[in-house]
Write a protein that holds these residues in place. Structure first.
Motif, PDB file in Angstrom:
ATOM      1  N   ARG A 215     -11.655   2.915  -1.612  1.00  0.00           N
ATOM      2  CA  ARG A 215     -12.352   2.867  -2.900  1.00  0.00           C
ATOM      3  C   ARG A 215     -11.462   3.411  -4.015  1.00  0.00           C
ATOM      4  NH1 ARG A 215     -17.491   6.602  -3.776  1.00  0.00           N
ATOM      5  NH2 ARG A 215     -17.934   5.825  -1.666  1.00  0.00           N
ATOM      6  N   ALA A 216     -10.802   4.525  -3.743  1.00  0.00           N
ATOM      7  CA  ALA A 216      -9.901   5.102  -4.740  1.00  0.00           C
ATOM      8  C   ALA A 216      -8.717   4.176  -5.018  1.00  0.00           C
ATOM      9  CB  ALA A 216      -9.407   6.462  -4.253  1.00  0.00           C
ATOM     10  N   SER A 217      -8.212   3.534  -3.967  1.00  0.00           N
ATOM     11  CA  SER A 217      -7.073   2.615  -4.136  1.00  0.00           C
ATOM     12  C   SER A 217      -7.453   1.403  -4.974  1.00  0.00           C
ATOM     13  CB  SER A 217      -6.553   2.172  -2.773  1.00  0.00           C
ATOM     14  OG  SER A 217      -6.088   3.277  -2.018  1.00  0.00           O
ATOM     15  N   HIS A 218      -8.678   0.881  -4.772  1.00  0.00           N
ATOM     16  CA  HIS A 218      -9.158  -0.262  -5.556  1.00  0.00           C
ATOM     17  C   HIS A 218      -9.289   0.116  -7.026  1.00  0.00           C
ATOM     18  CE1 HIS A 218      -9.509  -2.624  -2.058  1.00  0.00           C
ATOM     19  NE2 HIS A 218     -10.677  -2.182  -1.631  1.00  0.00           N
ATOM     20  N   ILE A 219      -9.814   1.312  -7.284  1.00  0.00           N
ATOM     21  CA  ILE A 219      -9.937   1.786  -8.665  1.00  0.00           C
ATOM     22  C   ILE A 219      -8.561   1.893  -9.309  1.00  0.00           C
ATOM     23  CG2 ILE A 219     -10.580   3.773 -10.093  1.00  0.00           C
ATOM     24  CD1 ILE A 219     -12.867   4.292  -8.085  1.00  0.00           C
ATOM     25  N   ALA A 220      -7.600   2.430  -8.546  1.00  0.00           N
ATOM     26  CA  ALA A 220      -6.241   2.576  -9.068  1.00  0.00           C
ATOM     27  C   ALA A 220      -5.607   1.219  -9.348  1.00  0.00           C
ATOM     28  CB  ALA A 220      -5.387   3.361  -8.076  1.00  0.00           C
ATOM     29  N   ALA A 221      -5.743   0.291  -8.395  1.00  0.00           N
ATOM     30  CA  ALA A 221      -5.109  -1.030  -8.531  1.00  0.00           C
ATOM     31  C   ALA A 221      -5.701  -1.834  -9.677  1.00  0.00           C
ATOM     32  CB  ALA A 221      -5.243  -1.804  -7.223  1.00  0.00           C
ATOM     33  N   ALA A 222      -6.968  -1.573  -9.992  1.00  0.00           N
ATOM     34  CA  ALA A 222      -7.625  -2.318 -11.070  1.00  0.00           C
ATOM     35  C   ALA A 222      -7.382  -1.698 -12.441  1.00  0.00           C
ATOM     36  CB  ALA A 222      -9.129  -2.400 -10.802  1.00  0.00           C
ATOM     37  N   GLY A 223      -6.847  -0.486 -12.452  1.00  0.00           N
ATOM     38  CA  GLY A 223      -6.679   0.195 -13.735  1.00  0.00           C
ATOM     39  C   GLY A 223      -5.315   0.799 -13.929  1.00  0.00           C
ATOM     40  N   PHE A 224      -5.206   2.116 -13.750  1.00  0.00           N
ATOM     41  CA  PHE A 224      -3.998   2.834 -14.136  1.00  0.00           C
ATOM     42  C   PHE A 224      -2.777   2.495 -13.265  1.00  0.00           C
ATOM     43  CE2 PHE A 224      -6.694   5.660 -11.530  1.00  0.00           C
ATOM     44  CZ  PHE A 224      -5.849   5.904 -10.449  1.00  0.00           C
ATOM     45  N   ALA A 225      -2.993   1.902 -12.083  1.00  0.00           N
ATOM     46  CA  ALA A 225      -1.855   1.556 -11.224  1.00  0.00           C
ATOM     47  C   ALA A 225      -1.760   0.047 -10.997  1.00  0.00           C
ATOM     48  CB  ALA A 225      -1.973   2.281  -9.884  1.00  0.00           C
ATOM     49  N   LYS A 226      -2.222  -0.734 -11.973  1.00  0.00           N
ATOM     50  CA  LYS A 226      -2.246  -2.186 -11.789  1.00  0.00           C
ATOM     51  C   LYS A 226      -0.849  -2.788 -11.698  1.00  0.00           C
ATOM     52  CE  LYS A 226      -2.851  -2.996 -16.773  1.00  0.00           C
ATOM     53  NZ  LYS A 226      -3.745  -3.589 -17.801  1.00  0.00           N
ATOM     54  N   ASN A 227       0.159  -2.099 -12.206  1.00  0.00           N
ATOM     55  CA  ASN A 227       1.529  -2.608 -12.137  1.00  0.00           C
ATOM     56  C   ASN A 227       2.357  -1.938 -11.041  1.00  0.00           C
ATOM     57  OD1 ASN A 227       1.129  -4.334 -14.404  1.00  0.00           O
ATOM     58  ND2 ASN A 227       1.431  -2.578 -15.778  1.00  0.00           N
ATOM     59  N   VAL A 228       1.683  -1.234 -10.151  1.00  0.00           N
ATOM     60  CA  VAL A 228       2.355  -0.495  -9.087  1.00  0.00           C
ATOM     61  C   VAL A 228       1.972  -1.087  -7.734  1.00  0.00           C
ATOM     62  CG1 VAL A 228       2.663   1.751  -7.981  1.00  0.00           C
ATOM     63  CG2 VAL A 228       2.347   1.624 -10.455  1.00  0.00           C
ATOM     64  N   LYS A 229       2.943  -1.250  -6.868  1.00  0.00           N
ATOM     65  CA  LYS A 229       2.673  -1.725  -5.518  1.00  0.00           C
ATOM     66  C   LYS A 229       2.127  -0.576  -4.683  1.00  0.00           C
ATOM     67  CE  LYS A 229       4.903  -4.038  -1.586  1.00  0.00           C
ATOM     68  NZ  LYS A 229       6.191  -4.567  -1.063  1.00  0.00           N
ATOM     69  N   ILE A 230       0.942  -0.781  -4.104  1.00  0.00           N
ATOM     70  CA  ILE A 230       0.311   0.243  -3.269  1.00  0.00           C
ATOM     71  C   ILE A 230       0.322  -0.237  -1.823  1.00  0.00           C
ATOM     72  CG2 ILE A 230      -1.772   1.561  -2.791  1.00  0.00           C
ATOM     73  CD1 ILE A 230      -2.513   1.366  -5.723  1.00  0.00           C
ATOM     74  N   ILE A 231       0.970   0.502  -0.962  1.00  0.00           N
ATOM     75  CA  ILE A 231       1.080   0.165   0.461  1.00  0.00           C
ATOM     76  C   ILE A 231       0.238   1.149   1.260  1.00  0.00           C
ATOM     77  CG2 ILE A 231       2.652  -0.060   2.419  1.00  0.00           C
ATOM     78  CD1 ILE A 231       4.884  -0.644   0.427  1.00  0.00           C
ATOM     79  N   LYS A 232      -0.558   0.626   2.190  1.00  0.00           N
ATOM     80  CA  LYS A 232      -1.404   1.480   3.032  1.00  0.00           C
ATOM     81  C   LYS A 232      -0.914   1.401   4.471  1.00  0.00           C
ATOM     82  CE  LYS A 232      -5.379   0.280   0.133  1.00  0.00           C
ATOM     83  NZ  LYS A 232      -6.690  -0.421   0.132  1.00  0.00           N
ATOM     84  N   ARG A 233      -0.706   2.563   5.063  1.00  0.00           N
ATOM     85  CA  ARG A 233      -0.315   2.650   6.461  1.00  0.00           C
ATOM     86  C   ARG A 233      -1.237   3.638   7.151  1.00  0.00           C
ATOM     87  NH1 ARG A 233       6.283   3.092   5.638  1.00  0.00           N
ATOM     88  NH2 ARG A 233       6.588   0.976   4.813  1.00  0.00           N
ATOM     89  N   TYR A 234      -2.235   3.076   7.845  1.00  0.00           N
ATOM     90  CA  TYR A 234      -3.274   3.907   8.444  1.00  0.00           C
ATOM     91  C   TYR A 234      -3.093   4.033   9.953  1.00  0.00           C
ATOM     92  CZ  TYR A 234      -5.946   3.196   4.075  1.00  0.00           C
ATOM     93  OH  TYR A 234      -6.359   3.162   2.773  1.00  0.00           O
ATOM     94  N   ASP A 235      -3.462   5.208  10.453  1.00  0.00           N
ATOM     95  CA  ASP A 235      -3.571   5.414  11.893  1.00  0.00           C
ATOM     96  C   ASP A 235      -4.958   4.934  12.314  1.00  0.00           C
ATOM     97  OD1 ASP A 235      -3.941   6.304  14.459  1.00  0.00           O
ATOM     98  OD2 ASP A 235      -3.198   8.336  14.095  1.00  0.00           O
ATOM     99  N   PRO A 236      -5.054   3.817  13.053  1.00  0.00           N
ATOM    100  CA  PRO A 236      -6.368   3.248  13.368  1.00  0.00           C
ATOM    101  C   PRO A 236      -7.209   4.108  14.304  1.00  0.00           C
ATOM    102  CG  PRO A 236      -4.641   2.097  14.574  1.00  0.00           C
ATOM    103  CD  PRO A 236      -3.950   3.028  13.624  1.00  0.00           C
ATOM    104  N   SER A 237      -6.574   5.045  14.989  1.00  0.00           N
ATOM    105  CA  SER A 237      -7.306   5.872  15.954  1.00  0.00           C
ATOM    106  C   SER A 237      -7.766   7.206  15.376  1.00  0.00           C
ATOM    107  CB  SER A 237      -6.418   6.138  17.180  1.00  0.00           C
ATOM    108  OG  SER A 237      -5.268   6.890  16.809  1.00  0.00           O
ATOM    109  N   LEU A 238      -7.623   7.368  14.073  1.00  0.00           N
ATOM    110  CA  LEU A 238      -7.941   8.656  13.447  1.00  0.00           C
ATOM    111  C   LEU A 238      -9.434   8.965  13.572  1.00  0.00           C
ATOM    112  CD1 LEU A 238      -6.004  10.595  11.918  1.00  0.00           C
ATOM    113  CD2 LEU A 238      -7.021   9.756   9.812  1.00  0.00           C
ATOM    114  N   PRO A 239      -9.801  10.158  14.035  1.00  0.00           N
ATOM    115  CA  PRO A 239     -11.222  10.528  14.113  1.00  0.00           C
ATOM    116  C   PRO A 239     -11.776  10.885  12.739  1.00  0.00           C
ATOM    117  CG  PRO A 239      -9.860  12.356  14.827  1.00  0.00           C
ATOM    118  CD  PRO A 239      -8.919  11.210  14.569  1.00  0.00           C
TER     119      PRO A 239
END
Length: 367
Positions: A215-239
């Motif tokens: 949710r925070a990343s979407h807000i950033a990408a739509a506004g103040f970080a719209k010209n910045v590449k945002i890469i997500k690297r998640y650990d899928p097993s995180l509790p």
């Protein structure tokens, strides 16, 4: 007692020996046996402790590196888990009391053996800065006074401007609108400062961090970080983590905004948001509270120029900023909210990679 047989190091035939590697380490390093006796120490440890290596070896580590806080009950020398103790006061060897970052790392496959590294405060600030707990709290009194003395009269000013616009038939609409906009801007600033005045406990519980980070990343990408590449690297097993949903979203928005602003003049701006599970990660939280197990890690990494050296020691304090138009409240609020969730936030800079990292550590929840 000799060191146990460790797996051979993979290096060229004419490469350095283990003792040479110990000598070359840039921080004070001790090797500790299961009985807490010190088995080895490097030259930096001799300097920091103001003791000869022959005097260090065989001594009890708990006596050689003593926690300075009276009455503190930090069971750091009887744990097989990794421990990171930031901004802790110790008596090290024959030196006076000092603040250090203390890292204890168990040696894999050798139960009870540990490597202890002691970062003197001057070095620790460069390796990975962490502000003190008093940063966010120092603004509480000032914020309360300003909120009371400034915010209430602002509503009267705004109302007077609107009445002026009505009585003049809209002829001064531009001027009155300017007044209203400036009043709203100041009121918004006061609202942000009031976030520091509350002593109420955040309601926290087990939760999935990923929808909140997204949710925070979407807000950033739509506004103040719209010209910045945002890469997500998640650990899928995180509790699940123990969190407050709104607080974590606010923390992530503030960190992403901070990163985006740092990338303003970077040709290929990039922000990475990564998560990981740090098994057995403990942080010594101070104030006689002992250590906290904080295995849930969230990092926000940017390829910007980093935090100016002159504000590193006060990075999480309010009103401290390296930006010309900054208010210095974003990171102070991050610090407060993360602490309210019983977590920990830290800044570090990798000069070789040209990257800045804000690392959040949170307690694990069942879910």
């Amino acid at each position: 007692m000799p060191l146990p047989s460790l797996p051979p190091l993979q290096m060229q035939q004419d490469g350095p020996s283990l003792s040479e590697l110990m000598t070359a380490l840039p921080v004070a390093t001790l090797v500790v046996r299961p009985d807490n006796g010190i088995a080895d120490a490097n030259v930096r440890a001799e300097t920091l402790l103001n003791m000869a290596r022959s005097a260090i070896i065989g001594s009890d580590v708990a006596r050689t590196v003593r926690i300075a806080e009276a009455g503190a009950r930090f069971d750091i020398w009887h744990s097989n888990k990794p421990i990171a103790a930031y901004d802790i006061k110790v008596h090290a060897g024959r030196t006076a009391e000092m603040e250090v970052d203390l890292m204890i790392s168990p040696i894999v496959d050798h139960e009870g053996w540990r490597v202890v590294s002691i970062h003197a405060q001057g070095q620790a600030r460069k390796i990975g800065h962490r502000g003190t707990a008093g940063g966010a709290r120092s603004a509480v009194g000032a914020a309360a006074i300003l909120a009371h003395e400034i915010k209430n009269p602002l509503s009267g000013i705004r109302g007077a401007a609107q009445l002026l616009e009505t009585s003049n038939g809209g002829s001064d609409a531009a001027l009155t609108q300017l007044i209203c906009n400036e009043v709203d801007r100041i009121a918004a600033l006061i609202d942000r400062m009031q976030d520091f005045t509350t002593d109420r406990t955040l309601e926290c519980g087990p939760g999935n961090i990923y929808p909140l980070i997204d949710r925070a990343s979407h807000i950033a990408a739509a506004g103040f970080a719209k010209n910045v590449k945002i890469i997500k690297r998640y650990d899928p097993s995180l509790p699940f983590a123990i969190i407050n949903d709104d607080a974590l979203v606010q923390v992530m928005i503030n960190l992403l905004k901070n990163a985006a602003e740092a990338l303003e003049h970077v040709e290929q701006p990039c922000i990475r948001v990564e998560t990981a599970f740090r098994h057995g990660m403990s942080v010594l939280v101070g104030d006689r509270k002992g250590s906290a197990v904080l295995p849930i890690e969230i990092v926000v990494i940017d390829n910007g120029p980093g935090v100016p050296e002159h504000i590193l020691d006060h990075l999480f304090n309010p009103f401290i900023t390296g930006k010309r138009d900054g208010q210095g409240l974003g990171l102070a609020l991050v610090d407060k909210l993360v602490r309210d969730m019983s977590g920990f936030v830290q800044y570090s800079r990798d000069q070789e990679a040209g990257e800045s990292t804000f690392r959040i550590l949170l307690p694990m929840g069942m879910g």
